[in-house]
Write a protein that holds these residues in place. Structure first.
Motif, PDB file in Angstrom:
ATOM      1  N   PRO A   3      11.496 -43.441 -40.856  1.00 47.73           N
ATOM      2  CA  PRO A   3      11.950 -44.812 -40.601  1.00 47.73           C
ATOM      3  C   PRO A   3      12.567 -44.968 -39.217  1.00 47.73           C
ATOM      4  CG  PRO A   3      12.609 -44.108 -42.796  1.00 47.73           C
ATOM      5  CD  PRO A   3      12.057 -42.885 -42.099  1.00 47.73           C
ATOM      6  N   GLY A   4      12.117 -45.999 -38.510  1.00 50.23           N
ATOM      7  CA  GLY A   4      12.683 -46.312 -37.210  1.00 50.23           C
ATOM      8  C   GLY A   4      12.184 -45.453 -36.073  1.00 50.23           C
ATOM      9  N   LEU A   5      11.203 -44.586 -36.320  1.00 57.29           N
ATOM     10  CA  LEU A   5      10.697 -43.711 -35.270  1.00 57.29           C
ATOM     11  C   LEU A   5       9.199 -43.888 -35.095  1.00 57.29           C
ATOM     12  CD1 LEU A   5      12.525 -40.327 -36.056  1.00 57.29           C
ATOM     13  CD2 LEU A   5      13.191 -42.081 -34.399  1.00 57.29           C
ATOM     14  N   THR A   6       8.753 -43.762 -33.856  1.00 56.23           N
ATOM     15  CA  THR A   6       7.325 -43.693 -33.557  1.00 56.23           C
ATOM     16  C   THR A   6       6.907 -42.236 -33.637  1.00 56.23           C
ATOM     17  OG1 THR A   6       7.430 -45.612 -32.093  1.00 56.23           O
ATOM     18  CG2 THR A   6       5.566 -44.113 -31.805  1.00 56.23           C
ATOM     19  N   ALA A   7       5.812 -41.935 -34.322  1.00 52.68           N
ATOM     20  CA  ALA A   7       5.361 -40.559 -34.495  1.00 52.68           C
ATOM     21  C   ALA A   7       3.929 -40.411 -33.989  1.00 52.68           C
ATOM     22  CB  ALA A   7       5.453 -40.142 -35.957  1.00 52.68           C
ATOM     23  N   GLU A   8       3.700 -39.402 -33.159  1.00 52.85           N
ATOM     24  CA  GLU A   8       2.362 -39.111 -32.645  1.00 52.85           C
ATOM     25  C   GLU A   8       1.957 -37.714 -33.089  1.00 52.85           C
ATOM     26  OE1 GLU A   8       1.116 -40.726 -28.669  1.00 52.85           O
ATOM     27  OE2 GLU A   8       3.260 -40.553 -28.313  1.00 52.85           O
ATOM     28  N   LEU A   9       0.772 -37.621 -33.672  1.00 50.79           N
ATOM     29  CA  LEU A   9       0.287 -36.352 -34.187  1.00 50.79           C
ATOM     30  C   LEU A   9      -0.040 -35.388 -33.050  1.00 50.79           C
ATOM     31  CD1 LEU A   9      -0.639 -34.746 -36.715  1.00 50.79           C
ATOM     32  CD2 LEU A   9      -2.931 -35.696 -36.310  1.00 50.79           C
TER      33      LEU A   9
ATOM     34  N   TYR B 222      -0.330 -32.477 -44.272  1.00 57.57           N
ATOM     35  CA  TYR B 222       0.575 -32.990 -43.255  1.00 57.57           C
ATOM     36  C   TYR B 222       0.293 -32.324 -41.912  1.00 57.57           C
ATOM     37  CZ  TYR B 222       3.122 -28.763 -44.681  1.00 57.57           C
ATOM     38  OH  TYR B 222       3.464 -27.473 -45.005  1.00 57.57           O
ATOM     39  N   GLY B 223       0.956 -32.812 -40.884  1.00 59.12           N
ATOM     40  CA  GLY B 223       0.744 -32.273 -39.555  1.00 59.12           C
ATOM     41  C   GLY B 223       2.043 -32.120 -38.814  1.00 59.12           C
ATOM     42  N   TYR B 224       1.911 -31.789 -37.541  1.00 59.59           N
ATOM     43  CA  TYR B 224       3.092 -31.653 -36.685  1.00 59.59           C
ATOM     44  C   TYR B 224       3.125 -32.836 -35.732  1.00 59.59           C
ATOM     45  CZ  TYR B 224       6.981 -28.646 -35.845  1.00 59.59           C
ATOM     46  OH  TYR B 224       8.240 -28.120 -35.839  1.00 59.59           O
ATOM     47  N   TYR B 225       4.301 -33.507 -35.662  1.00 59.55           N
ATOM     48  CA  TYR B 225       4.416 -34.766 -34.942  1.00 59.55           C
ATOM     49  C   TYR B 225       5.506 -34.729 -33.882  1.00 59.55           C
ATOM     50  CZ  TYR B 225       1.519 -36.951 -38.561  1.00 59.55           C
ATOM     51  OH  TYR B 225       0.494 -37.291 -39.406  1.00 59.55           O
ATOM     52  N   LEU B 226       5.252 -35.488 -32.836  1.00 58.77           N
ATOM     53  CA  LEU B 226       6.268 -35.801 -31.841  1.00 58.77           C
ATOM     54  C   LEU B 226       6.835 -37.160 -32.235  1.00 58.77           C
ATOM     55  CD1 LEU B 226       7.415 -34.775 -29.067  1.00 58.77           C
ATOM     56  CD2 LEU B 226       5.774 -36.323 -28.005  1.00 58.77           C
ATOM     57  N   ALA B 227       8.136 -37.223 -32.524  1.00 59.41           N
ATOM     58  CA  ALA B 227       8.754 -38.451 -33.017  1.00 59.41           C
ATOM     59  C   ALA B 227       9.876 -38.885 -32.085  1.00 59.41           C
ATOM     60  CB  ALA B 227       9.298 -38.242 -34.422  1.00 59.41           C
ATOM     61  N   TYR B 228       9.927 -40.200 -31.816  1.00 57.18           N
ATOM     62  CA  TYR B 228      10.945 -40.728 -30.900  1.00 57.18           C
ATOM     63  C   TYR B 228      11.197 -42.198 -31.233  1.00 57.18           C
ATOM     64  CZ  TYR B 228       6.473 -41.889 -28.727  1.00 57.18           C
ATOM     65  OH  TYR B 228       5.186 -42.310 -28.509  1.00 57.18           O
ATOM     66  N   PRO B 229      12.358 -42.715 -30.840  1.00 60.11           N
ATOM     67  CA  PRO B 229      12.678 -44.116 -31.133  1.00 60.11           C
ATOM     68  C   PRO B 229      11.791 -45.064 -30.327  1.00 60.11           C
ATOM     69  CG  PRO B 229      14.650 -42.854 -30.552  1.00 60.11           C
ATOM     70  CD  PRO B 229      13.471 -42.018 -30.189  1.00 60.11           C
TER      71      PRO B 229
END
Length: 300
Positions: free
Chosen positions: A150-156, A261-268
């Protein structure tokens, strides 16, 4: 409220009062001695009292100067610390990831990031707690999951592809040639037994084999035990790629399983407006593309 005197003049006074020399103050402030003298006169005129006693050989603070100096020096020191903090915040990149991914994938690549961006200082915090970047003062996260925070942008960065690994000695000792041979091996588990059950089902083996073997809450421990010849662990290719290249671990049976599932880079949202975050995002995605085994979700 009384009007404060000139702040530039106060700044000059703080330096001149500390050094007791207009010449030294001029050097520190990168101005002329005449400019220092002028600012001190401006301040004295505004306060209506002399701050220095001038002689041909020395400069001394008057009683008024002695009273003003500690407060002026402390105030500007606090401002300087605050300004330094603001500037450092623009170049300090705070990242959170898991211990295994941080140690075995991220850390070996950080020297290259430092070469590309020497102006950015990286701080890595190894945590597995629920993500709350704002509360923890973090810029971004690299985590395994479904990419929904929630509240984060996630890129695979990469899918979660796992492979069974063991030391060459353990493989020889137990004669692990085909998947069915795992029935006599010790299976090492990370977190729970679900990953091994999934792998065994895909390999068309009895998932009940996953009911045995020790369970750890840190896949770094699992990898170390596999290196020590204590069993077979399921590992993510990107996490153990160096160990595989060095031959210290061997991937068994050429059987990989892609987990859900995968590994993500997540940021606001909006974080990419910060150059430090945008730079690391570009770097991480490029590294993921370049890696033989794209960063995949650690089994945590």
């Amino acid at each position: 409220m009384d009007t404060l005197p000139s702040l530039p003049a106060l700044r000059v006074f703080a330096v001149a009062g500390r050094t007791l020399s207009f010449t030294k103050a001029a050097g520190i402030l990168n101005v002329t001695q005449a400019a220092v003298s002028h600012q001190i006169r401006v301040l004295e005129d505004q306060l209506g009292v002399p701050l220095f006693r001038r002689t041909t050989r020395s400069l001394e603070l008057t009683a008024a100067g002695q009273q003003l100096l500690p407060a002026a020096a402390a105030a500007f020191a606090q401002i300087e610390r605050a300004v330094a903090g603001v500037r450092r915040a623009q170049t300090l990149l705070a990242i959170t990831t898991t211990a295994s991914f941080g140690a075995r994938w991220l850390a070996p690549r950080l020297p290259r990031f430092a070469e590309l961006h020497p102006e950015i200082e990286v701080s890595v915090r190894h945590t597995e707690t629920p993500l709350d970047l704002a509360a923890e003062g973090l810029d971004l996260a690299i985590r395994g999951g479904l990419g929904k925070w929630p509240g984060l942008t996630a890129e695979l960065l990469g899918s979660s592809v796992t492979v069974p690994v063991a030391s060459p000695d353990y493989i020889r000792r137990l004669g692990l040639v085909e998947p069915a041979d795992l029935a006599r091996a010790t299976l090492l588990h990370d977190g729970d037994r679900s990953d091994w059950r999934e792998w065994l089902i895909v390999a068309r083996l009895d998932p009940a084999l996953a009911h045995s073997g020790p369970v750890f809450d840190d896949d770094n421990v699992l990898i170390e035990l596999a290196l020590a010849g204590q069993g077979v662990g399921l590992a993510v290719g990107s996490v153990v790629e160096t160990l595989l290249k060095e031959g210290r671990l061997v991937a068994l049976f050429d059987r990989e399983v892609t987990l859900s599932y995968g590994y993500y880079l997540a940021y606001p949202p909006g974080a990419l407006a910060l150059p430090k975050v945008a730079a690391f995002r570009r770097f991480a995605l490029a590294q993921a593309r370049a890696s033989e085994n794209s960063p995949r979700a650690c089994l945590d």
